[in-house]
Every structure is written in structure tokens, then in C-alpha cells.
Design an enzyme around this catalytic site. Structure first.
Site, PDB file in Angstrom:
ATOM      1  CE  LYS A   1      -0.094   7.220   6.352  1.00 58.23           C
ATOM      2  NZ  LYS A   1      -1.306   7.946   5.930  1.00 58.23           N
TER       3      LYS A   1
ATOM      4  CG  PHE B   1      -1.866   1.248   1.127  1.00 55.11           C
ATOM      5  CD1 PHE B   1      -3.019   1.190   0.359  1.00 55.11           C
ATOM      6  CD2 PHE B   1      -1.557   2.434   1.777  1.00 55.11           C
ATOM      7  CE1 PHE B   1      -3.858   2.299   0.248  1.00 55.11           C
ATOM      8  CE2 PHE B   1      -2.382   3.546   1.679  1.00 55.11           C
ATOM      9  CZ  PHE B   1      -3.533   3.477   0.910  1.00 55.11           C
TER      10      PHE B   1
ATOM     11  CG  ASP C   1       5.957   3.949   1.461  1.00 60.05           C
ATOM     12  OD1 ASP C   1       5.939   4.686   2.462  1.00 60.05           O
ATOM     13  OD2 ASP C   1       4.962   3.780   0.728  1.00 60.05           O
TER      14      ASP C   1
END
Length: 401
Positions: free
Chosen positions: A255, A141, A226
Site C-alpha cells: 500500500k 484480512f 502483516d
């Protein structure tokens, strides 16, 4: 109708249904706690998918944002501003890298990493034009743009959004042999999550990440990590790769970099890799804006102390010990994760992950489900041990364990 029901009905009537949130309407929040419009308090064990690593309303971050709001919030990259150089310098230093390319959202940063890897492949490695390949892992994801869903294996994220972007090879996560076999002279990068979050907090086999590092170096391929969810303290170290002593060619961050205050993301790499860009080839109006830089600089300063990493490590050990006691019975099948991050596979007989999340909400605890019967636990790193134990007690009550 109640205030909650009215708010939800209005949202359902006037917003696209691209999310299925739990039926709670948050009005205020502080630390690890949120309060809804009815005045009910909830313990937040999701932390905005790690965007809120430092808790709700963190005073250092709010003060940094307020101070910058009084000065200047946006210049666009058409002009320099006085927070940009410090942000790039400090983030590069935190990562042990040289160069930063700031964006806003995690998906933007992943898109930037893809473009960087392809351009590096053509300009530096000498891959024929249009032939660059990037290896990714199944169950990944990385976001929801059309390019990113093109290499997703999740039908829910991918279906009906074609035609899809070519140039990606998908191999099983954790399978180094499959990755080696997929590599060709046209492979420019391997893009993986050191821990797969959306897939259920999947931790790869020991030695896998160091094996990827060795393989990519051997084959002149960029290792792109990531760390949007796993990085910046979540796993008990600054980066999840640190657990294996691995340094990639490129970090993709987001984030927590914005502290849950503003969206901030970045690609961080060497000057040789990010140096492939020339003015006009890539950019963002809001990327690296003064407000984002001010907040992110405070995040970086907080991480430099190491206290949040240590807290995540110590409380994470406690979390996994307690969750481990739930396995072996009839309630919990498996627990995975690292630091203050766990994926808990609930026995299907007890209900779906969504049903368990709703029952926990009724008990004053907020988590989120993924993939059937899995719930994710990722509290803010500032949570107290007492509050964490209170939340775990509610989980035991819901599971009857």
C-alpha cells in the site's frame, strides 16, 4: 442522466460486480481532497486503505515517477537495473533488516511470506515435507487469493472458493494462550496484523504483540507481521509493532510503499530467512521494477525524516479525543484505533455503516464501512487539523451528536 449516473451505469454494465463503491465518480485529487466529475469536492478520510498515506498527487512522489518514466520503467528481473540495489538497501535499513524480496500487491507479498515460511520450515527448522503449519488470527484480512481466503473467517471472502488450501491454524485474535496451545513442532510461523484493519481497526490487548514475539522466539517459529495497512507511518510510528518495541522476523509491506502512485509491496527479513530461495523458485515480472523502486525510494526518504510519523501521532491524538467525546451517548458505541486510524461503531438505530457513509458523502466526506455498523477513518497523513476538524463536524452533524 447526470455525468455521475452515466459513468456509474457504464461501469456497472461492463465490469464485474466484485465491489460496491459509494456513488461518487472521482476525476481529480490533491492532498486530502478529491473532486468528482460534477465538480463537487470531498474530503478523503479513507486514503485508499492507507495506500495514500502521503496524500493525493504528492509532488515529491509524482516528480520521482515522472523522472523515472523518462528513463526506464521495466526490465523484468531477467536483468539488473540501476534503482534496484538502492531500493533493497534503503528498505532493509528502514526495517532494521537485511534482505528484501519485492512484489507488487499486498496479497502477493502475503503469498510470498507464506511460501517463505514454509520453505524455511522445511529447509531450516526440519519440519517433515508437507506438514508445515502457520498460525493465523480469526477475523484476519490478508488479501483475497485462494490460499489467503482459505484461512479467512469472513464468509463473504471465503464462500464458494474452495477447495481450500490446508496448513493453517486459526486462533482468536489477542489470545496468547490459544496461540501457545495451537503450536506444535510443525508450526513454522505466526502470521498476524498488529492491528486488524478490515475487522474494524481492532487493537490487541497491551502486551499481546510482545507476548507473540517471546512465544515465537521460544518455540523457533517465525513471527510474520502483516503491516500492509498499519505500517509506514499510519499509527504514529513507522510500524505498528513499534508501539510495543517489537521487531518481527518478517515484515509484509505494501500500500503506502507505492505512495498511491504505483503498486509496490515487499517481504523484508533476515538473510537467513529469505536466503532459502534459489533462482527460479519464486518471482514476479513487475516486482521491483525501476518505476516502483524510484517511487518507493522517495517514500522511504520521506519516512526517514520522522515528520509523517509525528504528524500521525499528534493528529491521531486529536482525532481519538474528538471521537471519544461521541461515545457514551446514543450515536457511537465504541471507538478503536491508533494514530490517524480509527474504527467507529455506530449505534445500529442510526443506520448501517453503509448508510452513514452515504450520508457523509452527501456532506462532502468520504469514508468506508465494514462489518455492519462500523465506519473506518484513515485520512492521508498530510491532512491539516482544520480539514480534519471540518470532517469531524460533518460526522457529528450526520450522527446528530
Amino acid at each position: 442522466m447526470s455525468t455521475t449516473e452515466t459513468a456509474i451505469a457504464s461501469a456497472e454494465a461492463h465490469s464485474a460486480h466484485n465491489y460496491h463503491p459509494l456513488p461518487v465518480v472521482v476525476a481529480t485529487a490533491e492532498g486530502a481532497w478529491m473532486t468528482d466529475v460534477e465538480g463537487r469536492r470531498y474530503l478523503d478520510l479513507l486514503a485508499g486503505y492507507s495506500a495514500l498515506n502521503f496524500g493525493h498527487g504528492n509532488r515529491r512522489l509524482i516528480d520521482a515517477a515522472k523522472a523515472q518514466l523518462e528513463r526506464v520503467t521495466l526490465t523484468s528481473r531477467a536483468f539488473h537495473h540501476d534503482r534496484f540495489a538502492d531500493f533493497c538497501t534503503e528498505l532493509a535499513a528502514l526495517c532494521g533488516m537485511e534482505t528484501v524480496l519485492p512484489m507488487n500487491t499486498g496479497a502477493e507479498a502475503v503469498e510470498t511470506a507464506v511460501k517463505t515460511a514454509r520453505k524455511w520450515g522445511y529447509r531450516v527448522k526440519g519440519v517433515p515435507d508437507g506438514m508445515a503449519k502457520i498460525i493465523v488470527a480469526s477475523d484476519n484480512f490478508h488479501g483475497r487469493t485462494t490460499t489467503i481466503v482459505s484461512f479467512s473467517t469472513d464468509p463473504e471472502a471465503r464462500a464458494d472458493f474452495g477447495p481450500y488450501t490446508p496448513g493453517f491454524e486459526i486462533v482468536p485474535y489477542g489470545d496468547l494462550t490459544a496461540m501457545r496451545e495451537a503450536m506444535t513442532e510443525n508450526t513454522v510461523a505466526v502470521l498476524i496484523e498488529p492491528i486488524q484493519g478490515e475487522a474494524g481497526v481492532l487493537v490487541p490487548p497491551a502486551g499481546y504483540l510482545s507476548g507473540v514475539r517471546e512465544l515465537t522466539r521460544e518455540r523457533n517459529v517465525l513471527f510474520v507481521a502483516d503491516e500492509i495497512q498499519s505500517g509506514l507511518g499510519r499509527t504514529g510510528k513507522t510500524f505498528a509493532l513499534d508501539h510495543e518495541g517489537v521487531v518481527p522476523d518478517m515484515y509484509v509491506l505494501g500500500k503506502a510503499l507505492g505512495g498511491g502512485v504505483v503498486p509496490v509491496s515487499a517481504v523484508v527479513s533476515s538473510a537467513d530467512v529469505l536466503g532459502v530461495f534459489r533462482p527460479g523458485e519464486h518471482g514476479s515480472t513487475f516486482g521491483g521494477n525501476p518505476l516502483a523502486c524510484a517511487v518507493a525510494l522517495e517514500v522511504i526518504a520521506m519516512l526517514r525524516t520522522g515528520e509523517y510519523q509525528q504528524r500521525a501521532a499528534e493528529l491521531g491524538d486529536h482525532l481519538h479525543r474528538e471521537l471519544g467525546l461521541l461515545t457514551g451517548g446514543s450515536a457511537v458505541e465504541t471507538v478503536r484505533g491508533r494514530g490517524l486510524w480509527a474504527g467507529v461503531d455506530i449505534a445500529p438505530a442510526l443506520g448501517t455503516g453503509r448508510e452513514i457513509s452515504e450520508k457523509l458523502m452527501e456532506q462532502g466526506v468520504l469514508v468506508k464501512d465494514t462489518h455492519g455498523s462500523t465506519i473506518r477513518i484513515a485520512p492521508p497523513l498530510v491532512i491539516s487539523k482544520e480539514d480534519l476538524d471540518w470532517g469531524l463536524d460533518r460526522l457529528r452533524a450526520v450522527l446528530g451528536a
